[in-house]
Design an enzyme around this catalytic site. Structure first.
Site, PDB file in Angstrom:
ATOM      1  CE1 TYR A 138      -8.580   4.176  -6.486  1.00  0.00           C
ATOM      2  CE2 TYR A 138      -8.055   5.675  -5.745  1.00  0.00           C
ATOM      3  CZ  TYR A 138      -8.208   4.239  -5.687  1.00  0.00           C
ATOM      4  OH  TYR A 138      -7.903   3.381  -4.375  1.00  0.00           O
ATOM      5  CE  LYS A 189       1.948  -7.987  -8.622  1.00  0.00           C
ATOM      6  NZ  LYS A 189       2.690  -8.416  -8.212  1.00  0.00           N
ATOM      7  CG  ASP A 222       3.085  -8.124  -4.126  1.00  0.00           C
ATOM      8  OD1 ASP A 222       3.860  -7.189  -4.770  1.00  0.00           O
ATOM      9  OD2 ASP A 222       3.201  -9.495  -5.608  1.00  0.00           O
ATOM     10  CG  ASP A 246      -6.640   5.002  -1.624  1.00  0.00           C
ATOM     11  OD1 ASP A 246      -7.240   5.395  -0.064  1.00  0.00           O
ATOM     12  OD2 ASP A 246      -8.172   4.752  -1.788  1.00  0.00           O
ATOM     13  CG  ASP A 250      -6.210   3.376   3.895  1.00  0.00           C
ATOM     14  OD1 ASP A 250      -5.200   4.633   3.907  1.00  0.00           O
ATOM     15  OD2 ASP A 250      -6.910   3.355   4.033  1.00  0.00           O
TER      16      ASP A 250
END
Length: 353
Positions: A138, A189, A222, A246, A250
């Site tokens: 971001y 990752k 993942d 982020d 959630d």
């Protein structure tokens, strides 16, 4: 007596409804303790302000915010404005310039709430997510060229700096050290993102040497989703990039019962700039104005705000009231209850009284 002045930014959607609830609770606990005062000053920055002025923030917006001890934020976003415009126009326009480079998202099963995964026990989900909040995916680097043609190009550049990674890793290791289990999981990752996240891994290894008392491991993002569902008890403090946390936080909030109860803090650890506290649920225009929004995520965020300001007793009282409400099933529909927003707020006030 300590006096705090807080910027209230209700924003859009259900933001005004839940911020009103949090202000009532904070005001009540301050009055009950009598050791500090809190004055809230509302800033009308949101989509209505944008439609009127063409900007989500006024020209002196950042300087205005720096006058406050903290910011209590509701939500931003509207159906008729692209999310990329509203998010970058307000939230991301504040987080970077105010150096709120740490985003903290605690997730746990509150009293009376069962995990969504049937095999998990409530005590299995007691996590703190530490999100790098200023760079990564971001960072805002990139662009589009040849617009409208078949060969149009869009780039989104993830930016990872050694400085940025070091400071978020230190914050995460410090957070893990402060918790009983002293356990940290670094999300990565680096098998596919072979530059930025390889640096991420290298810096994690480097900083880990400063914290020999903290046990840590690394998890590809993942595989992390699977671990959160299958082995939630194996996790405690989790650190990751802007995008990864982020998303994962959630999922975590949903596993713990509802996104409506999830809080967050955007922190400048240097305290040069005000930190900002907000629920993670967004503007939720599908229920705006219906009076049924769950205020607990915002109230929990306000407890985090008070703790950050040094009012630990007040924060503990608010959390006790929240857990008393969830334990007594005095909750909104998303948690299986029957109360509306104002009724939950009144229940919280009754607990505090």
């Amino acid at each position: 007596m300590t006096a705090y002045t807080i910027a209230s930014m209700p924003g859009d959607g259900i933001g005004p409804e839940v911020v009103e609830s949090a202000i009532a609770v904070v005001t009540a606990v301050a009055k009950k303790l009598g050791t500090f005062t809190v004055k809230f000053e509302e800033l009308p920055w949101g989509t209505a302000f944008y439609k009127e002025t063409g900007s989500y923030l006024p020209p002196d917006g950042l300087d205005t915010l720096k006058k406050y001890d903290a910011v209590l934020f509701g939500a931003v976003g509207a159906p008729d404005v692209p999310d990329a415009v509203s998010l970058w126009g307000l939230l991301l326009a504040m987080r970077g310039p105010l150096q709120q480079y740490v985003n903290v998202r605690p997730v746990r099963c509150l009293r009376g709430i069962q995990p969504v995964v049937r095999s998990a026990k409530p005590q299995d989900i007691d996590w703190v997510f530490v999100r790098e909040n200023s760079e990564g995916e971001y960072a805002g680097q990139g662009g589009r060229s040849h617009k409208g043609f078949d060969w149009e190009v869009a780039t989104e550049v993830g930016v990872f700096t050694r400085h940025g990674i070091r400071r978020i890793m230190r914050y995460a290791f410090e957070t893990a050290r402060s918790r009983p289990r002293k356990l940290l999981t670094v999300v990565s990752k680096s098998n596919a993102q072979r530059f930025g996240l390889v640096l991420w891994d290298e810096v994690a290894e480097e900083i880990s040497l400063e914290y020999p008392d903290v046990k840590w491991d690394k998890m590809l993002v993942d595989a992390m989703t699977v671990r959160m569902v299958i082995h939630p008890e194996s996790l405690d403090t989790i650190v990751g990039t802007n995008l990864h946390i982020d998303i994962l936080s959630d999922l975590a909030a949903a596993l713990a019962g509802s996104v409506g109860i999830a809080p967050s803090a955007n922190i400048d650890p240097t305290r040069v700039n005000p930190s900002m506290f907000e629920p993670i649920h967004g503007s939720a225009f599908d229920i705006t104005g219906m009076g049924i929004a769950n205020p607990l995520g915002t109230v929990w965020s306000s407890a985090m705000m008070l703790e950050f300001l040094g009012e630990k007793k007040a924060a503990e009282m608010i959390m006790a009231a929240i857990e008393s409400c969830t334990g007594d099933d005095e909750t909104t529909k998303d948690l299986g209850g029957t109360l509306n927003t104002k009724q939950v707020t009144q229940a919280l006030l009754n607990k505090l009284a």
